[in-house]
Design a protein around this motif. Structure first.
Motif, PDB file in Angstrom:
ATOM      1  N   GLN A   7       0.824  -1.204   0.000  1.00  0.00           N
ATOM      2  CA  GLN A   7       0.000   0.000   0.000  1.00  0.00           C
ATOM      3  C   GLN A   7       0.857   1.252   0.000  1.00  0.00           C
ATOM      4  OE1 GLN A   7      -2.453  -0.225   3.459  1.00  0.00           O
ATOM      5  NE2 GLN A   7      -0.809   0.163   4.881  1.00  0.00           N
ATOM      6  N   ALA A   8       0.235   2.325  -0.465  1.00  0.00           N
ATOM      7  CA  ALA A   8       0.854   3.647  -0.436  1.00  0.00           C
ATOM      8  C   ALA A   8      -0.177   4.601   0.131  1.00  0.00           C
ATOM      9  CB  ALA A   8       1.263   4.069  -1.842  1.00  0.00           C
ATOM     10  N   LYS A   9       0.266   5.520   0.997  1.00  0.00           N
ATOM     11  CA  LYS A   9      -0.643   6.472   1.632  1.00  0.00           C
ATOM     12  C   LYS A   9      -0.070   7.880   1.506  1.00  0.00           C
ATOM     13  CE  LYS A   9      -2.266   3.435   5.329  1.00  0.00           C
ATOM     14  NZ  LYS A   9      -2.467   3.334   6.778  1.00  0.00           N
ATOM     15  N   ALA A  10      -0.988   8.845   1.442  1.00  0.00           N
ATOM     16  CA  ALA A  10      -0.584  10.251   1.447  1.00  0.00           C
ATOM     17  C   ALA A  10      -1.670  11.053   2.142  1.00  0.00           C
ATOM     18  CB  ALA A  10      -0.386  10.759   0.025  1.00  0.00           C
ATOM     19  N   GLU A  11      -1.269  12.125   2.822  1.00  0.00           N
ATOM     20  CA  GLU A  11      -2.227  13.008   3.486  1.00  0.00           C
ATOM     21  C   GLU A  11      -1.949  14.434   3.040  1.00  0.00           C
ATOM     22  OE1 GLU A  11      -3.461  14.579   7.917  1.00  0.00           O
ATOM     23  OE2 GLU A  11      -2.671  12.553   7.713  1.00  0.00           O
ATOM     24  N   TYR A  12      -3.025  15.136   2.716  1.00  0.00           N
ATOM     25  CA  TYR A  12      -2.928  16.518   2.280  1.00  0.00           C
ATOM     26  C   TYR A  12      -3.867  17.345   3.134  1.00  0.00           C
ATOM     27  CZ  TYR A  12      -1.122  14.031  -1.771  1.00  0.00           C
ATOM     28  OH  TYR A  12      -0.408  13.199  -2.573  1.00  0.00           O
ATOM     29  N   GLY A  15      -5.620  24.184   6.458  1.00  0.00           N
ATOM     30  CA  GLY A  15      -6.526  24.582   7.532  1.00  0.00           C
ATOM     31  C   GLY A  15      -7.198  23.369   8.148  1.00  0.00           C
ATOM     32  N   ASP A  16      -8.525  23.409   8.226  1.00  0.00           N
ATOM     33  CA  ASP A  16      -9.255  22.292   8.828  1.00  0.00           C
ATOM     34  C   ASP A  16      -9.727  21.269   7.796  1.00  0.00           C
ATOM     35  OD1 ASP A  16     -11.124  23.910   7.628  1.00  0.00           O
ATOM     36  OD2 ASP A  16     -12.563  23.828   9.275  1.00  0.00           O
ATOM     37  N   LYS A  17      -9.275  21.406   6.554  1.00  0.00           N
ATOM     38  CA  LYS A  17      -9.634  20.457   5.496  1.00  0.00           C
ATOM     39  C   LYS A  17      -8.474  19.494   5.273  1.00  0.00           C
ATOM     40  CE  LYS A  17     -12.682  23.652   3.153  1.00  0.00           C
ATOM     41  NZ  LYS A  17     -13.123  24.182   1.873  1.00  0.00           N
ATOM     42  N   THR A  18      -8.767  18.186   5.328  1.00  0.00           N
ATOM     43  CA  THR A  18      -7.738  17.177   5.078  1.00  0.00           C
ATOM     44  C   THR A  18      -8.269  16.142   4.099  1.00  0.00           C
ATOM     45  OG1 THR A  18      -8.440  15.793   6.945  1.00  0.00           O
ATOM     46  CG2 THR A  18      -6.704  17.415   7.368  1.00  0.00           C
ATOM     47  N   VAL A  19      -7.357  15.598   3.313  1.00  0.00           N
ATOM     48  CA  VAL A  19      -7.677  14.517   2.386  1.00  0.00           C
ATOM     49  C   VAL A  19      -6.614  13.446   2.549  1.00  0.00           C
ATOM     50  CG1 VAL A  19      -7.896  13.847  -0.032  1.00  0.00           C
ATOM     51  CG2 VAL A  19      -8.825  16.036   0.730  1.00  0.00           C
ATOM     52  N   ASN A  20      -7.043  12.220   2.733  1.00  0.00           N
ATOM     53  CA  ASN A  20      -6.153  11.070   2.816  1.00  0.00           C
ATOM     54  C   ASN A  20      -6.394  10.195   1.596  1.00  0.00           C
ATOM     55  OD1 ASN A  20      -4.995  11.402   5.556  1.00  0.00           O
ATOM     56  ND2 ASN A  20      -7.149  11.298   6.123  1.00  0.00           N
ATOM     57  N   VAL A  21      -5.304   9.811   0.938  1.00  0.00           N
ATOM     58  CA  VAL A  21      -5.373   8.951  -0.234  1.00  0.00           C
ATOM     59  C   VAL A  21      -4.611   7.677   0.080  1.00  0.00           C
ATOM     60  CG1 VAL A  21      -4.777   8.726  -2.677  1.00  0.00           C
ATOM     61  CG2 VAL A  21      -5.464  10.962  -1.772  1.00  0.00           C
ATOM     62  N   GLU A  22      -5.211   6.546  -0.232  1.00  0.00           N
ATOM     63  CA  GLU A  22      -4.548   5.260  -0.022  1.00  0.00           C
ATOM     64  C   GLU A  22      -4.792   4.391  -1.241  1.00  0.00           C
ATOM     65  OE1 GLU A  22      -4.566   1.383   2.928  1.00  0.00           O
ATOM     66  OE2 GLU A  22      -5.468   3.243   3.605  1.00  0.00           O
ATOM     67  N   ILE A  23      -3.722   3.793  -1.736  1.00  0.00           N
ATOM     68  CA  ILE A  23      -3.808   2.825  -2.824  1.00  0.00           C
ATOM     69  C   ILE A  23      -3.235   1.531  -2.272  1.00  0.00           C
ATOM     70  CG2 ILE A  23      -3.075   2.214  -5.153  1.00  0.00           C
ATOM     71  CD1 ILE A  23      -2.820   5.269  -5.661  1.00  0.00           C
ATOM     72  N   MET A  26      -4.438  -5.514  -2.671  1.00  0.00           N
ATOM     73  CA  MET A  26      -4.839  -6.558  -1.734  1.00  0.00           C
ATOM     74  C   MET A  26      -4.694  -7.954  -2.333  1.00  0.00           C
ATOM     75  SD  MET A  26      -5.429  -4.636   0.750  1.00  0.00           S
ATOM     76  CE  MET A  26      -6.051  -5.819   1.904  1.00  0.00           C
ATOM     77  N   GLY A  27      -4.158  -8.050  -3.547  1.00  0.00           N
ATOM     78  CA  GLY A  27      -3.953  -9.349  -4.179  1.00  0.00           C
ATOM     79  C   GLY A  27      -5.260 -10.110  -4.313  1.00  0.00           C
ATOM     80  N   SER A  85      -8.686   4.439  -2.129  1.00  0.00           N
ATOM     81  CA  SER A  85      -9.545   5.101  -1.144  1.00  0.00           C
ATOM     82  C   SER A  85      -9.145   6.562  -1.021  1.00  0.00           C
ATOM     83  CB  SER A  85      -9.403   4.447   0.235  1.00  0.00           C
ATOM     84  OG  SER A  85      -9.730   3.089   0.177  1.00  0.00           O
ATOM     85  N   VAL A  86     -10.133   7.440  -1.050  1.00  0.00           N
ATOM     86  CA  VAL A  86      -9.903   8.868  -0.848  1.00  0.00           C
ATOM     87  C   VAL A  86     -10.903   9.300   0.215  1.00  0.00           C
ATOM     88  CG1 VAL A  86      -9.763  11.138  -1.908  1.00  0.00           C
ATOM     89  CG2 VAL A  86      -9.246   9.110  -3.275  1.00  0.00           C
ATOM     90  N   GLU A  87     -10.401   9.864   1.298  1.00  0.00           N
ATOM     91  CA  GLU A  87     -11.232  10.228   2.448  1.00  0.00           C
ATOM     92  C   GLU A  87     -10.953  11.677   2.809  1.00  0.00           C
ATOM     93  OE1 GLU A  87     -10.880   8.923   6.992  1.00  0.00           O
ATOM     94  OE2 GLU A  87     -11.246   7.259   5.614  1.00  0.00           O
ATOM     95  N   GLY A  88     -12.004  12.441   3.065  1.00  0.00           N
ATOM     96  CA  GLY A  88     -11.816  13.849   3.377  1.00  0.00           C
ATOM     97  C   GLY A  88     -12.580  14.315   4.593  1.00  0.00           C
ATOM     98  N   ASN A  89     -11.973  15.176   5.362  1.00  0.00           N
ATOM     99  CA  ASN A  89     -12.631  15.855   6.478  1.00  0.00           C
ATOM    100  C   ASN A  89     -12.748  17.326   6.105  1.00  0.00           C
ATOM    101  OD1 ASN A  89     -13.001  13.782   8.579  1.00  0.00           O
ATOM    102  ND2 ASN A  89     -10.793  13.594   8.369  1.00  0.00           N
ATOM    103  N   GLY A  90     -13.960  17.859   6.193  1.00  0.00           N
ATOM    104  CA  GLY A  90     -14.191  19.240   5.798  1.00  0.00           C
ATOM    105  C   GLY A  90     -14.209  19.418   4.287  1.00  0.00           C
ATOM    106  N   VAL A  91     -14.372  18.317   3.563  1.00  0.00           N
ATOM    107  CA  VAL A  91     -14.380  18.325   2.100  1.00  0.00           C
ATOM    108  C   VAL A  91     -15.662  17.640   1.632  1.00  0.00           C
ATOM    109  CG1 VAL A  91     -13.179  17.543   0.026  1.00  0.00           C
ATOM    110  CG2 VAL A  91     -11.870  18.185   2.051  1.00  0.00           C
ATOM    111  N   GLY A  92     -16.428  18.310   0.788  1.00  0.00           N
ATOM    112  CA  GLY A  92     -17.670  17.737   0.265  1.00  0.00           C
ATOM    113  C   GLY A  92     -17.410  16.636  -0.743  1.00  0.00           C
TER     114      GLY A  92
END
Length: 117
Positions: A7-12, A15-23, A26-27, A85-92
């Motif tokens: 897996q690879a993960k990144a967080e961007y 302010g109070d807006k965050t986005v997490n990306v995970e690829i 899973m074989g 997977s892309v997950e966001g807090n404070g992001v529509g």
């Protein structure tokens, strides 16, 4: 269990807006989840949130979000078992889908695993 994955993960964030990306690759487990996804398709909506799982172009897609744009997530299980997977807090959800749309799912789907020797 002897099942390989990577897996690879990144967080961007700003302010109070965050986005997490995970690829995650899973074989065989990812392909199993893809097969099961055809069974669990559906929609659910409450006064505060929306959740939907559906198939598109041989992929299982899922999104879940709060209507006040405080949280949203988008997941795609690709034909080869890779899960994005892309997950966001404070992001529509629309903004999150735009971010997810920048990930080349077709290129990820075309990747092949090394042959076992």
């Amino acid at each position: 269990m002897g099942i390989g994955s990577s897996q690879a993960k990144a967080e961007y964030g700003v302010g109070d807006k965050t986005v997490n990306v995970e690829i995650a690759d899973m074989g065989a487990m990812g392909r199993l989840a893809l097969a099961a996804g055809g069974v669990v398709q559906g929609e659910r909506e409450t006064a505060d949130s929306v959740e939907k799982t559906w198939s598109e172009n041989g992929r299982v897609l899922h999104h879940r979000y709060r209507k006040d744009a405080s949280y949203s997530e988008f997941k795609a299980t690709l034909k080869n078992g890779v899960v994005v997977s892309v997950e966001g807090n404070g992001v529509g959800i629309q903004d999150l889908r735009g971010i997810a749309g920048q990930i080349d799912l077709q290129a990820l789907e075309s990747l092949e695993r090394p042959k076992k020797s």
